[in-house]
Design an enzyme around this catalytic site. Structure first.
Site, PDB file in Angstrom:
ATOM      1  CG  ASP A 186      -8.938  -2.738  -4.461  1.00  0.00           C
ATOM      2  OD1 ASP A 186      -8.242  -2.314  -3.529  1.00  0.00           O
ATOM      3  OD2 ASP A 186      -9.857  -3.563  -4.290  1.00  0.00           O
ATOM      4  NE  ARG A 230      -4.158  -1.738   0.167  1.00  0.00           N
ATOM      5  CZ  ARG A 230      -5.341  -1.694   0.771  1.00  0.00           C
ATOM      6  NH1 ARG A 230      -5.663  -0.651   1.493  1.00  0.00           N
ATOM      7  NH2 ARG A 230      -6.182  -2.681   0.643  1.00  0.00           N
ATOM      8  CE1 TYR A 289     -13.309  -7.238   1.122  1.00  0.00           C
ATOM      9  CE2 TYR A 289     -11.637  -8.776   0.338  1.00  0.00           C
ATOM     10  CZ  TYR A 289     -12.017  -7.740   1.174  1.00  0.00           C
ATOM     11  OH  TYR A 289     -11.124  -7.210   2.067  1.00  0.00           O
ATOM     12  NE  ARG A 344      -7.152   4.922   2.642  1.00  0.00           N
ATOM     13  CZ  ARG A 344      -7.961   4.061   3.261  1.00  0.00           C
ATOM     14  NH1 ARG A 344      -9.144   4.453   3.682  1.00  0.00           N
ATOM     15  NH2 ARG A 344      -7.579   2.820   3.490  1.00  0.00           N
ATOM     16  NE  ARG A 389      -9.378   9.577  -2.144  1.00  0.00           N
ATOM     17  CZ  ARG A 389      -9.585   9.245  -0.878  1.00  0.00           C
ATOM     18  NH1 ARG A 389      -9.678   7.975  -0.555  1.00  0.00           N
ATOM     19  NH2 ARG A 389      -9.669  10.154   0.058  1.00  0.00           N
TER      20      ARG A 389
HETATM   21  O1  1CP Z   1       0.279   0.734  -3.324  1.00  0.00           O
HETATM   22  C1  1CP Z   1      -0.227  -0.397  -3.405  1.00  0.00           C
HETATM   23  O2  1CP Z   1       0.064  -1.315  -2.603  1.00  0.00           O
HETATM   24  C2  1CP Z   1      -1.098  -0.761  -4.605  1.00  0.00           C
HETATM   25  C3  1CP Z   1      -2.504  -0.593  -4.467  1.00  0.00           C
HETATM   26  C4  1CP Z   1      -3.437  -1.544  -3.728  1.00  0.00           C
HETATM   27  C5  1CP Z   1      -3.347  -2.931  -3.467  1.00  0.00           C
HETATM   28  C6  1CP Z   1      -2.201  -3.867  -3.704  1.00  0.00           C
HETATM   29  C7  1CP Z   1      -4.698  -1.111  -3.289  1.00  0.00           C
HETATM   30  C8  1CP Z   1      -5.192   0.266  -3.387  1.00  0.00           C
HETATM   31  N1  1CP Z   1      -5.384  -2.190  -2.819  1.00  0.00           N
HETATM   32  C9  1CP Z   1      -4.586  -3.317  -2.892  1.00  0.00           C
HETATM   33  C10 1CP Z   1      -4.928  -4.686  -2.518  1.00  0.00           C
HETATM   34  C11 1CP Z   1      -6.147  -4.949  -1.700  1.00  0.00           C
HETATM   35  N2  1CP Z   1      -7.366  -4.374  -1.761  1.00  0.00           N
HETATM   36  C12 1CP Z   1      -6.232  -6.012  -0.767  1.00  0.00           C
HETATM   37  C13 1CP Z   1      -5.122  -7.005  -0.502  1.00  0.00           C
HETATM   38  C14 1CP Z   1      -4.030  -6.484   0.321  1.00  0.00           C
HETATM   39  C15 1CP Z   1      -4.392  -6.135   1.736  1.00  0.00           C
HETATM   40  O3  1CP Z   1      -4.745  -7.069   2.474  1.00  0.00           O
HETATM   41  O4  1CP Z   1      -4.268  -4.964   2.082  1.00  0.00           O
HETATM   42  C16 1CP Z   1      -7.525  -6.003  -0.218  1.00  0.00           C
HETATM   43  C17 1CP Z   1      -8.085  -6.937   0.843  1.00  0.00           C
HETATM   44  C18 1CP Z   1      -8.247  -4.964  -0.845  1.00  0.00           C
HETATM   45  C19 1CP Z   1      -9.685  -4.637  -0.655  1.00  0.00           C
HETATM   46  C20 1CP Z   1      -9.872  -3.215  -0.323  1.00  0.00           C
HETATM   47  N3  1CP Z   1      -9.759  -2.206  -1.221  1.00  0.00           N
HETATM   48  C21 1CP Z   1     -10.087  -2.642   0.949  1.00  0.00           C
HETATM   49  C22 1CP Z   1     -10.208  -3.416   2.271  1.00  0.00           C
HETATM   50  C23 1CP Z   1     -11.634  -3.721   2.569  1.00  0.00           C
HETATM   51  C24 1CP Z   1     -11.789  -4.498   3.854  1.00  0.00           C
HETATM   52  O5  1CP Z   1     -12.156  -5.675   3.792  1.00  0.00           O
HETATM   53  O6  1CP Z   1     -11.548  -3.923   4.920  1.00  0.00           O
HETATM   54  C25 1CP Z   1     -10.136  -1.256   0.784  1.00  0.00           C
HETATM   55  C26 1CP Z   1     -10.380  -0.215   1.838  1.00  0.00           C
HETATM   56  C27 1CP Z   1      -9.910  -0.996  -0.594  1.00  0.00           C
HETATM   57  C28 1CP Z   1      -9.782   0.319  -1.265  1.00  0.00           C
HETATM   58  C29 1CP Z   1      -8.386   0.710  -1.586  1.00  0.00           C
HETATM   59  N4  1CP Z   1      -7.522  -0.013  -2.390  1.00  0.00           N
HETATM   60  C30 1CP Z   1      -6.326   0.651  -2.545  1.00  0.00           C
HETATM   61  C31 1CP Z   1      -6.431   1.884  -1.785  1.00  0.00           C
HETATM   62  C32 1CP Z   1      -5.366   2.939  -1.700  1.00  0.00           C
HETATM   63  C33 1CP Z   1      -7.714   1.880  -1.202  1.00  0.00           C
HETATM   64  C34 1CP Z   1      -8.283   2.991  -0.352  1.00  0.00           C
HETATM   65  C35 1CP Z   1      -9.200   3.791  -1.205  1.00  0.00           C
HETATM   66  C36 1CP Z   1      -9.127   5.254  -0.932  1.00  0.00           C
HETATM   67  O7  1CP Z   1      -8.331   5.951  -1.579  1.00  0.00           O
HETATM   68  O8  1CP Z   1      -9.904   5.710  -0.091  1.00  0.00           O
END
Ligand code: 1CP
Length: 353
Positions: free
Chosen positions: A77, A27, A154, A31, A40
């Site tokens: 994502d 990540r 999911y 944010r 964003r």
């Molecule tokens: O920089 C990076 O690492 C690349 C971007 C990236 C990756 C690899 C994002 C951006 N998401 C992910 C993978 C991801 N997404 C996973 C697997 C890794 C982990 O466990 O963290 C999972 C479970 C998600 C699902 C997801 N997408 C969630 C979690 C939901 C939950 O169950 O709690 C969320 C909040 C997102 C949105 C998201 N994806 C990425 C970002 C930066 C965000 C936040 C969105 C925003 O800008 O508000």
């Protein structure tokens, strides 16, 4: 193809000699960076950001402008794949992801299609090409996907979950249905990752965020087996170079030995397993990636340096270690602390090579 100027990350994944331990952060584009929040806002929403290859490229490169990271990761994502499978992904403001059409019945599973990544997911592929060109060989680009099990959680729950009631309900009540869903998802993940490699991803990672909520036998049957299916179908070489494959099951420390047998090149390790124990479990068959507790970054730069030193000592001497956090960096971390983390890895790791 532009030559790769810093291949330390790829070399460590393949357990080839390196001068220092390479580092990136899960990540890393996100944010906690004010410039991410600005981009964003310009895009309108998180999904519009994912669907705009130029802006996705911009946020991918933002952490590399701040910190001397050894790898870039595609900004996207894991949930783009179920979206392309027809579930209707949306993000409600201030909440996590949701699906309009969760998968609950035999009819729902039958309707699920395996998407063509160059069609329904073309925006991701265009982002991969754009980022690869913009990187100009600076560092390798990581492509990624969720694991079939994690995507299915999911898809069946319809959102994030605490109890896993629908997905585990399906697993215990209708394992046949879940197997059909996981098979379709594994096929989708395989072609999605291969398309990313064809567009320029130089390593790939599977995020199995929820495999660790399963009992051992269920983990093997419903998560590990489908990751193995994906790995068996992956393109393993591009531009005359091996494309390393990283497998990460959060909370999967007890299964690292089994995971090392899937044919992957490296395993992600979270902070609940000591790297010395992990290294013994995999017996140097694969590289290890991890594993500082991301909450360590709330402490002072002095503490962070000390914590990095302990993780390096725990892995010990030799190649085969990619430094990372044990899970994603949290949104309220001070970016200066991330800088201290990366600097400490680069400085202190030279003694181990
Ligand atoms: O920089 C990076 O690492 C690349 C971007 C990236 C990756 C690899 C994002 C951006 N998401 C992910 C993978 C991801 N997404 C996973 C697997 C890794 C982990 O466990 O963290 C999972 C479970 C998600 C699902 C997801 N997408 C969630 C979690 C939901 C939950 O169950 O709690 C969320 C909040 C997102 C949105 C998201 N994806 C990425 C970002 C930066 C965000 C936040 C969105 C925003 O800008 O508000």
């Amino acid at each position: 193809m532009t030559p790769l100027l810093n291949d330390t990350f790829l070399r460590a994944l393949l357990r080839q000699p390196v001068d220092y331990t390479p580092v990136w952060m899960m990540r890393q584009a996100g944010r906690y960076l004010p410039e991410y929040r600005a981009t964003r806002a310009k895009a309108g929403s998180f999904m519009e950001l994912c669907k705009n290859p130029e802006l996705a490229c911009e946020v991918t490169l933002q952490p590399l402008e701040r910190f001397p990271l050894d790898a870039a990761i595609l900004f996207s994502d894991i949930l783009t794949v179920p979206d392309a499978m027809g579930l209707g992904l949306y993000f409600a403001e201030g909440e996590g992801p949701h699906f309009e059409r969760p998968v609950r019945t035999a009819a729902d599973v039958a309707k699920i299609a395996v998407p063509d990544p160059e069609d329904e997911l073309k925006y991701v592929m265009d982002a991969v090409s754009t980022i690869r060109t913009a990187l100009a060989g600076r560092v390798p680009l990581i492509g990624f996907s969720g694991s079939p099990w994690t995507l299915a959680t999911y898809m069946v729950e319809g959102s994030g979950t605490k109890n896993f009631s629908h997905i585990k309900g399906m697993m215990f009540d209708r394992p046949d249905l879940l197997h059909t869903l996981l098979d379709k998802t594994a096929q989708s993940v395989t072609s999605y990752l291969n398309a990313q490699v064809a567009r320029g991803a130089q390593a790939v990672m599977i995020f199995d965020t929820w495999g660790g909520v399963l009992a051992p036998a269920n983990y093997r049957e419903f998560s590990l087996a489908y990751m193995q299916q994906v790995i068996e179908g992956l393109t393993r070489e591009a531009d005359g170079r091996k494309v390393p494959m990283i497998l990460f099951t959060k909370n999967g420390g007890q299964w690292l030995g089994d995971m090392a047998n899937t044919g992957c090149d490296a395993l992600g390790v979270d902070w609940t397993t000591d790297l010395a124990d992990a290294r013994r479990m995999v017996d140097d068959r694969v590289a290890l990636q991890g594993n500082l507790d991301p909450c360590s970054l709330y402490a002072s730069p002095e503490y962070i340096r000390d914590a990095v030193a302990k993780v390096l000592a725990s892995y010990g001497h030799g190649t085969g270690h990619v430094f990372n956090l044990g899970h994603g960096i949290t949104p309220d971390v001070n970016p200066d602390h991330a800088a201290a983390f990366v600097a400490a890895v680069h400085e202190l790791s030279r003694a181990y090579h």
